[in-house]
Design a protein around this motif. Sequence first.
Motif, PDB file in Angstrom:
ATOM      1  N   ALA A  89       0.811  -1.227   0.000  1.00 54.34           N
ATOM      2  CA  ALA A  89       0.000   0.000   0.000  1.00 54.34           C
ATOM      3  C   ALA A  89       0.836   1.265   0.000  1.00 54.34           C
ATOM      4  O   ALA A  89       0.283   2.360  -0.152  1.00 54.34           O
ATOM      5  CB  ALA A  89      -0.925   0.000   1.223  1.00 54.34           C
ATOM      6  N   GLY A  90       2.139   1.141   0.155  1.00 52.19           N
ATOM      7  CA  GLY A  90       2.984   2.330   0.177  1.00 52.19           C
ATOM      8  C   GLY A  90       3.224   2.827   1.588  1.00 52.19           C
ATOM      9  O   GLY A  90       2.474   2.536   2.519  1.00 52.19           O
ATOM     10  N   SER A  91       4.306   3.603   1.761  1.00 53.75           N
ATOM     11  CA  SER A  91       4.628   4.166   3.068  1.00 53.75           C
ATOM     12  C   SER A  91       3.854   5.465   3.270  1.00 53.75           C
ATOM     13  O   SER A  91       3.391   6.073   2.310  1.00 53.75           O
ATOM     14  CB  SER A  91       6.131   4.433   3.166  1.00 53.75           C
ATOM     15  N   PRO A  92       3.712   5.911   4.519  1.00 54.16           N
ATOM     16  CA  PRO A  92       3.002   7.183   4.740  1.00 54.16           C
ATOM     17  C   PRO A  92       3.653   8.362   4.027  1.00 54.16           C
ATOM     18  O   PRO A  92       2.950   9.213   3.472  1.00 54.16           O
ATOM     19  CB  PRO A  92       3.047   7.344   6.260  1.00 54.16           C
ATOM     20  N   ARG A  93       4.981   8.434   4.029  1.00 55.23           N
ATOM     21  CA  ARG A  93       5.672   9.514   3.329  1.00 55.23           C
ATOM     22  C   ARG A  93       6.055   9.050   1.935  1.00 55.23           C
ATOM     23  O   ARG A  93       6.610   7.968   1.771  1.00 55.23           O
ATOM     24  CB  ARG A  93       6.934   9.929   4.100  1.00 55.23           C
ATOM     25  N   TRP A  94       5.755   9.878   0.943  1.00 54.89           N
ATOM     26  CA  TRP A  94       6.080   9.493  -0.430  1.00 54.89           C
ATOM     27  C   TRP A  94       7.601   9.386  -0.596  1.00 54.89           C
ATOM     28  O   TRP A  94       8.367  10.154  -0.026  1.00 54.89           O
ATOM     29  CB  TRP A  94       5.501  10.477  -1.447  1.00 54.89           C
ATOM     30  N   SER A  95       7.991   8.437  -1.406  1.00 50.98           N
ATOM     31  CA  SER A  95       9.413   8.218  -1.643  1.00 50.98           C
ATOM     32  C   SER A  95       9.869   9.029  -2.845  1.00 50.98           C
ATOM     33  O   SER A  95       9.059   9.543  -3.634  1.00 50.98           O
ATOM     34  CB  SER A  95       9.682   6.730  -1.883  1.00 50.98           C
ATOM     35  N   LEU A  96      11.181   9.102  -3.012  1.00 56.89           N
ATOM     36  CA  LEU A  96      11.716   9.831  -4.154  1.00 56.89           C
ATOM     37  C   LEU A  96      11.511   9.053  -5.451  1.00 56.89           C
ATOM     38  O   LEU A  96      11.391   9.656  -6.517  1.00 56.89           O
ATOM     39  CB  LEU A  96      13.194  10.122  -3.924  1.00 56.89           C
ATOM     40  N   ASN A  97      11.436   7.732  -5.391  1.00 58.46           N
ATOM     41  CA  ASN A  97      11.072   6.972  -6.579  1.00 58.46           C
ATOM     42  C   ASN A  97       9.660   7.313  -7.038  1.00 58.46           C
ATOM     43  O   ASN A  97       9.384   7.391  -8.242  1.00 58.46           O
ATOM     44  CB  ASN A  97      11.182   5.469  -6.300  1.00 58.46           C
ATOM     45  N   THR A  98       8.750   7.506  -6.089  1.00 59.16           N
ATOM     46  CA  THR A  98       7.400   7.941  -6.435  1.00 59.16           C
ATOM     47  C   THR A  98       7.418   9.317  -7.096  1.00 59.16           C
ATOM     48  O   THR A  98       6.685   9.573  -8.055  1.00 59.16           O
ATOM     49  CB  THR A  98       6.525   7.976  -5.173  1.00 59.16           C
ATOM     50  N   LEU A  99       8.287  10.193  -6.612  1.00 64.40           N
ATOM     51  CA  LEU A  99       8.384  11.534  -7.196  1.00 64.40           C
ATOM     52  C   LEU A  99       8.900  11.465  -8.632  1.00 64.40           C
ATOM     53  O   LEU A  99       8.326  12.081  -9.540  1.00 64.40           O
ATOM     54  CB  LEU A  99       9.309  12.395  -6.336  1.00 64.40           C
ATOM     55  N   TRP A 100       9.996  10.702  -8.863  1.00 68.33           N
ATOM     56  CA  TRP A 100      10.517  10.610 -10.236  1.00 68.33           C
ATOM     57  C   TRP A 100       9.494   9.964 -11.163  1.00 68.33           C
ATOM     58  O   TRP A 100       9.318  10.404 -12.302  1.00 68.33           O
ATOM     59  CB  TRP A 100      11.805   9.788 -10.262  1.00 68.33           C
ATOM     60  N   ARG A 101       8.803   8.926 -10.691  1.00 66.98           N
ATOM     61  CA  ARG A 101       7.805   8.272 -11.523  1.00 66.98           C
ATOM     62  C   ARG A 101       6.661   9.216 -11.873  1.00 66.98           C
ATOM     63  O   ARG A 101       6.148   9.202 -13.000  1.00 66.98           O
ATOM     64  CB  ARG A 101       7.278   7.025 -10.799  1.00 66.98           C
ATOM     65  N   SER A 102       6.275  10.048 -10.946  1.00 71.87           N
ATOM     66  CA  SER A 102       5.183  10.991 -11.201  1.00 71.87           C
ATOM     67  C   SER A 102       5.591  12.041 -12.225  1.00 71.87           C
ATOM     68  O   SER A 102       4.801  12.399 -13.108  1.00 71.87           O
ATOM     69  CB  SER A 102       4.761  11.653  -9.889  1.00 71.87           C
ATOM     70  N   TYR A 103       6.821  12.557 -12.115  1.00 74.47           N
ATOM     71  CA  TYR A 103       7.288  13.520 -13.119  1.00 74.47           C
ATOM     72  C   TYR A 103       7.275  12.894 -14.514  1.00 74.47           C
ATOM     73  O   TYR A 103       6.838  13.518 -15.494  1.00 74.47           O
ATOM     74  CB  TYR A 103       8.709  13.980 -12.780  1.00 74.47           C
TER      75      TYR A 103
END
Length: 476
Positions: free
Chosen positions: A421-435
């Motif tokens: 389900a993911g961690s409470p704080r977004w990860s930097l991999n999530t940030l790069w994937r979103s960009y």
Amino acid sequence: MKDNTDRAALPALLRELMGLLAAHRGAFRQERTFLRAMGLLFGELFAFARHTVTQGLLALGCTDEDWSAWYRLFSRARFAEEDLAGCLLRETLAHVPSEEPYAVVVDGTQIPRSSGKMPGTSWLKAPRTPVFKVGIHRAQRFLHGAWLTPQEGGYSRAVPLRFLPAFPEKAVAGAAPARREWEAALVFLRWVREQLDVAGRQVQTILALGDGAFDVEGLWRGLPQNVVLAVRTARNRVLYRLPTRRSGPGRPALYGERWPSPGDYLRQRQGWTRTTIRVRGREQRLRYRVEGPVVRYGMPDVPLFLIVVGGQQWSVGKRRPHKRRRQPAFFLVSAVRQGDDGVLPMGIETLLAWLWQRWEAEVTHREMKSGLGVGDKQCWGPRSTVVSVQWSVWVYAVLVLAGYRAWGLLGGPPAPARWWAGSPRWSLNTLWRSYRAILWGTSEFRPLWTGTGDNWLKKETWLGGLYNAATAAARS
């Protein structure tokens, strides 16, 4: 910069990024220089190999033009690193009220190099060697000064503000002067104080966190006004009471009576206080004590407080239970003078909560080097070897700050995996994937190679179809 894009129609993440980039326009001398820099920034997101200048240009599709102008961004004075950092710091002030402390962290880090002639390189202690057999390697040393976002649910994140060269005296001579780590930290803290003063926040306190490498007499003595320093210290540190005033002939005493060493308090059962603070979504029970005010040997005019955090031991595991232990920690914190005495600069629980967040600087080091390739650019000149590293750090900081503005710390997108389900704080991999998903126009960014099912017959058919499609595409 002419912007014909309707920012209101953009996703929140990209909208915040474009706003931050526009705020940094004044740090570049020319419009075309600014546009080249922005192109390289987006090239960093799509460079899946090493994060060199050429790989970024290949990701942008710039394969048939002259690349020399892009390299001159770093070899010539096309922009000033200090101006970029000043713009970034001013953007962070919107998230910190003036009545709260502005938290920063200072830490030394190394950029491994293989050249023996590159400016700034020297033989340094290799961090990946064991403590019982320390090794050396060739590297450049930098001072990382970062802003810590306000805590949310016990989480924080370090956003780099400056990456200052801290090359030893024996390093290969270059454009940057030789400095020790604490000297570079003092330059950074004075710069932050000046930036806050210019912004009209003269009374705002700066809380600076550091490890034991910054428990240095020169740093304590050189701290600007309204800067509180909290660093780890040795368990055998020599401390004294504040001297008492006395009348009569003779020279006034510089020190009072000898104070117990920080490690001596671990043998005392009385005087401890227990509290619970929230750290990274979990409740941490701490046993601590505050002693002081005291002074260090060699600094009789700098009052300090000693904070001793007791060790912890707990059981983990269900099938194979075993013990885990956290070693005791000792900290020295700047004291605020009140007459002949001193008081803590802020609440003890606030200090303890921030001291836990110092580790965010280490997380940033790992992500900048392994995720965004800081130090990969092939720039070997006296100026470019430093500016290219600082540029990559600024790119990382802008991308992370845009994510923080769009999502906060705990409001990131859900994880795409079904089994987590993911961690409470977004990860930097999530940030790069979103960009990448936003800029590529796909609803969800994933690698081209997708998974297969559990049935081997279906898997074999799927692989055969993929091979045939690739072969047909190659022939056409």
